[in-house]
Design a protein around this motif. Sequence first.
Motif, PDB file in Angstrom:
ATOM      1  N   UNK A 511       0.823  -1.201   0.000  1.00 55.97           N
ATOM      2  CA  UNK A 511       0.000   0.000   0.000  1.00 55.97           C
ATOM      3  C   UNK A 511       0.863   1.259   0.000  1.00 55.97           C
ATOM      4  N   UNK A 512       1.920   1.248   0.772  1.00 53.93           N
ATOM      5  CA  UNK A 512       2.834   2.395   0.806  1.00 53.93           C
ATOM      6  C   UNK A 512       3.534   2.591  -0.540  1.00 53.93           C
ATOM      7  N   UNK A 513       3.902   1.494  -1.172  1.00 52.80           N
ATOM      8  CA  UNK A 513       4.569   1.597  -2.471  1.00 52.80           C
ATOM      9  C   UNK A 513       3.637   2.207  -3.515  1.00 52.80           C
ATOM     10  N   UNK A 514       2.366   1.826  -3.466  1.00 59.41           N
ATOM     11  CA  UNK A 514       1.386   2.394  -4.397  1.00 59.41           C
ATOM     12  C   UNK A 514       1.241   3.889  -4.162  1.00 59.41           C
ATOM     13  N   UNK A 515       1.203   4.293  -2.899  1.00 59.17           N
ATOM     14  CA  UNK A 515       1.097   5.718  -2.601  1.00 59.17           C
ATOM     15  C   UNK A 515       2.328   6.476  -3.076  1.00 59.17           C
ATOM     16  N   UNK A 516       3.496   5.909  -2.857  1.00 62.97           N
ATOM     17  CA  UNK A 516       4.726   6.567  -3.300  1.00 62.97           C
ATOM     18  C   UNK A 516       4.727   6.751  -4.817  1.00 62.97           C
ATOM     19  N   UNK A 517       4.250   5.736  -5.529  1.00 68.12           N
ATOM     20  CA  UNK A 517       4.158   5.824  -6.986  1.00 68.12           C
ATOM     21  C   UNK A 517       3.161   6.912  -7.394  1.00 68.12           C
ATOM     22  N   UNK A 518       2.026   6.966  -6.696  1.00 70.91           N
ATOM     23  CA  UNK A 518       1.021   7.990  -6.984  1.00 70.91           C
ATOM     24  C   UNK A 518       1.593   9.387  -6.711  1.00 70.91           C
ATOM     25  N   UNK A 519       2.299   9.550  -5.604  1.00 72.04           N
ATOM     26  CA  UNK A 519       2.902  10.844  -5.282  1.00 72.04           C
ATOM     27  C   UNK A 519       3.869  11.280  -6.369  1.00 72.04           C
ATOM     28  N   UNK A 520       4.689  10.348  -6.834  1.00 74.61           N
ATOM     29  CA  UNK A 520       5.730  10.672  -7.809  1.00 74.61           C
ATOM     30  C   UNK A 520       5.156  10.954  -9.190  1.00 74.61           C
ATOM     31  N   UNK A 521       4.243  10.092  -9.628  1.00 77.31           N
ATOM     32  CA  UNK A 521       3.799  10.145 -11.021  1.00 77.31           C
ATOM     33  C   UNK A 521       2.542  10.984 -11.248  1.00 77.31           C
ATOM     34  N   UNK A 522       1.769  11.230 -10.176  1.00 78.66           N
ATOM     35  CA  UNK A 522       0.528  11.992 -10.373  1.00 78.66           C
ATOM     36  C   UNK A 522       0.447  13.216  -9.466  1.00 78.66           C
ATOM     37  N   UNK A 523       0.524  13.017  -8.159  1.00 78.72           N
ATOM     38  CA  UNK A 523       0.304  14.133  -7.239  1.00 78.72           C
ATOM     39  C   UNK A 523       1.300  15.261  -7.462  1.00 78.72           C
ATOM     40  N   UNK A 524       2.574  14.935  -7.541  1.00 81.06           N
ATOM     41  CA  UNK A 524       3.599  15.976  -7.690  1.00 81.06           C
ATOM     42  C   UNK A 524       3.456  16.756  -8.994  1.00 81.06           C
ATOM     43  N   UNK A 525       3.425  16.090 -10.161  1.00 87.47           N
ATOM     44  CA  UNK A 525       3.293  16.877 -11.393  1.00 87.47           C
ATOM     45  C   UNK A 525       1.960  17.628 -11.499  1.00 87.47           C
ATOM     46  N   UNK A 526       0.888  17.038 -10.982  1.00 90.04           N
ATOM     47  CA  UNK A 526      -0.405  17.716 -11.050  1.00 90.04           C
ATOM     48  C   UNK A 526      -0.440  18.909 -10.103  1.00 90.04           C
ATOM     49  N   UNK A 527       0.151  18.776  -8.915  1.00 87.54           N
ATOM     50  CA  UNK A 527       0.222  19.907  -7.992  1.00 87.54           C
ATOM     51  C   UNK A 527       0.957  21.078  -8.628  1.00 87.54           C
ATOM     52  N   UNK A 528       2.092  20.800  -9.243  1.00 92.30           N
ATOM     53  CA  UNK A 528       2.863  21.861  -9.896  1.00 92.30           C
ATOM     54  C   UNK A 528       2.094  22.473 -11.057  1.00 92.30           C
ATOM     55  N   UNK A 529       1.446  21.625 -11.844  1.00 90.83           N
ATOM     56  CA  UNK A 529       0.697  22.123 -13.007  1.00 90.83           C
ATOM     57  C   UNK A 529      -0.530  22.916 -12.576  1.00 90.83           C
ATOM     58  N   UNK A 530      -1.239  22.430 -11.560  1.00 87.56           N
ATOM     59  CA  UNK A 530      -2.451  23.121 -11.142  1.00 87.56           C
ATOM     60  C   UNK A 530      -2.140  24.461 -10.490  1.00 87.56           C
TER      61      UNK A 530
END
Length: 689
Positions: A511-530
């Motif tokens: 579960x932690x690995x999935x979250x880390x992947x989500x943070x890296x590949x989605x949350x971070x770039x989307x936060x910067x873009x938004x």
Amino acid sequence: MTGTALGGTALALAAAFAAPAAAEEGMWTFDAVPTEAIRAAYGWAPDQQWLDRTRASSVRLTGGCSASFVSPDGLILTNHHCVVGCLQNLSSEGNDLVAGGFNAADRARELKCPGQQAEVVTSIRDVTGDIGKAIGNLTGEALVKARDARIAELEAAGCPDRDKTRCQVVTLFGGGQYKLYQYRKYSDVRIAWAPEFQAAFFGGDPDNFNFPRYAMDAAFLRAYEDGKPVKTPTHLKWNPRAPKEGEITFVVGNPGSTQRLLTEAQRSFERTERLPLTLMLLSEYRGRLLSKMEESPEKAREGGDTLFGMENSFKARSGQFRALNDPAFTAKLAAEEADLRARVKGNEAIGDPWSEIDAAVAARRNSHLDATFLQSGPAMFSTLAGYAQTLVRAAAEREKPNSERLPGFTDSALPLTEKRLTDVVPTYDWLEELGVSFWASKAREYLGTDNADMKALLGKESPEALAKRLVEGRKLADPAYRKQLWEGGAAAIAASDDPMIRFFAKLDPRSRAIKAEFDRDYDAPVTAAQARLAQARFAAYGDSLYPDATFTLRLSYGQVKGWTERGKPVPPMTVMGGTYERATGQLPYKLAEGFVKAKERIAMNTVYDFVTTNDIIGGNSGSPVIARDGSVIGTAFDGNIHSLGGNFGYDGTLNRTVAVSTAAIQQALDIIWPAPALSAELKAGSRTR
């Protein structure tokens, strides 16, 4: 339509819809209420004193609802469906408080609601610059960690007294703004009065998200502190009068979540991935649940709250799905994005955040199924599994410095987490087994029998055998054992032989690995873009904009007004006598016993339910409907079917808020389920405010 030339029709749509919020659209934060727009629309607007008094009277309930103080002694008005969970938890065989209602003869007999907390906003502070500085030029997982660490620090510093206050940093405009909300919290919340379920939900699922309605969806709670009712000299004036067609109304509450600022790529993901899967899961689980509930009256009672939540969620998500497949509606949304892109084209500081989000969404599509089924595991459908997941995760996180913990496990969040873990709540083995086995069967179906994660979690067990083993041997139903594990931390978790704890100890690393992947590949770039998309909106349309809903305090304004449905006018109000005309004697149109017994004494022409043009969404349930003079004239409990598309956009010609009038609630308190002490308190409070 992204990045292409606009034809004449699309240009017209863009001109009509892409400007700042039109009159009556918007869920406005209390530090940015558009008073000039309200004055332009209605010739009057609330002053700061009105806003401050209303803010201090408004309550957020941690079960996901809104409410308001309506007396100087901590009395809280909300919806019946916001207290169903409390009533269910306090019920027992032979004492069904959901079906029969609850009516405390005096304050000594008001009962504590497990897991409930009431919160009132005391301050809002902009911390955008602070968090932006912490993020700097970071990217990927480092960005997420830096942002979350600074949020944890700000929350801890803002609320050193965690017994009475709670701080929460809220992300607005997808990262364009950050605000620190401080709350005064009350952890002892008790049920004072609730009608019969059949009165609150008369019409059942067929009438849900529809109008006309004849529902007494109202209830009263009370906040306590140190064993005594809280003193709330600032409260809304109780005003049991009928609403007037065309009058201005304010709905003040905590709308849960909207997605009006999504890009076309993000909306496509909702339409093709998240919503279809969610609807299929809800639909199938509802069928399995109904089948089990038919086995006995006790199972029907025990599963009632879960069924209600499933049916409500299914109808809400299906409305969102229909909205995203409506060509006219989606054309409007596409035109809005195209207009914004055209207005900021060539602005180097903004660049092309849309393409960055496109890439992030593409990555999310690949990981969506893993995230859906493995991030929370059977906690999706099981209370005991939810306890286990929280205990396992909390034990590891609490050993870290506050700034390094995952969101939800920082110092500011722990008191509520502990309360919800350790309060006494009944669980039912059959319902727990149903939830775990359903998760296991669906996870295996969607991820595949050969999936490595499912092989590790299921082994050679069937979903049913796994569920039976995890539930049958559990100790987590005992709140004392949960408290022992909470206080014992990592050592207690490691020593526990509870099968559900052991299951989540195995699942947690994945579960932690999935979250880390989500943070890296989605949350971070989307936060910067938004964040740059927010800059684009401010540059194109000015700062008179409202952010997406975030389950934080908002104000919407509108008026009492019907609408036209398929060429026919829908009147804005119903009267109590209409309940008897609608009744068939069969569920869901069977009269509540209180209505049967009180028929000769009810004032049949009393306005019952009414609709307004206020812009609301889920989470606004229980919000007070407030008149120009600051008095409460109703409580919002639903929207019409068109409002479900309000998750993505607002249409003032169709979207409506549905509320139960205070005039009808007063009839209930005086005649149908008499509560003389409560009625007298409300009347006295309206004089002392």
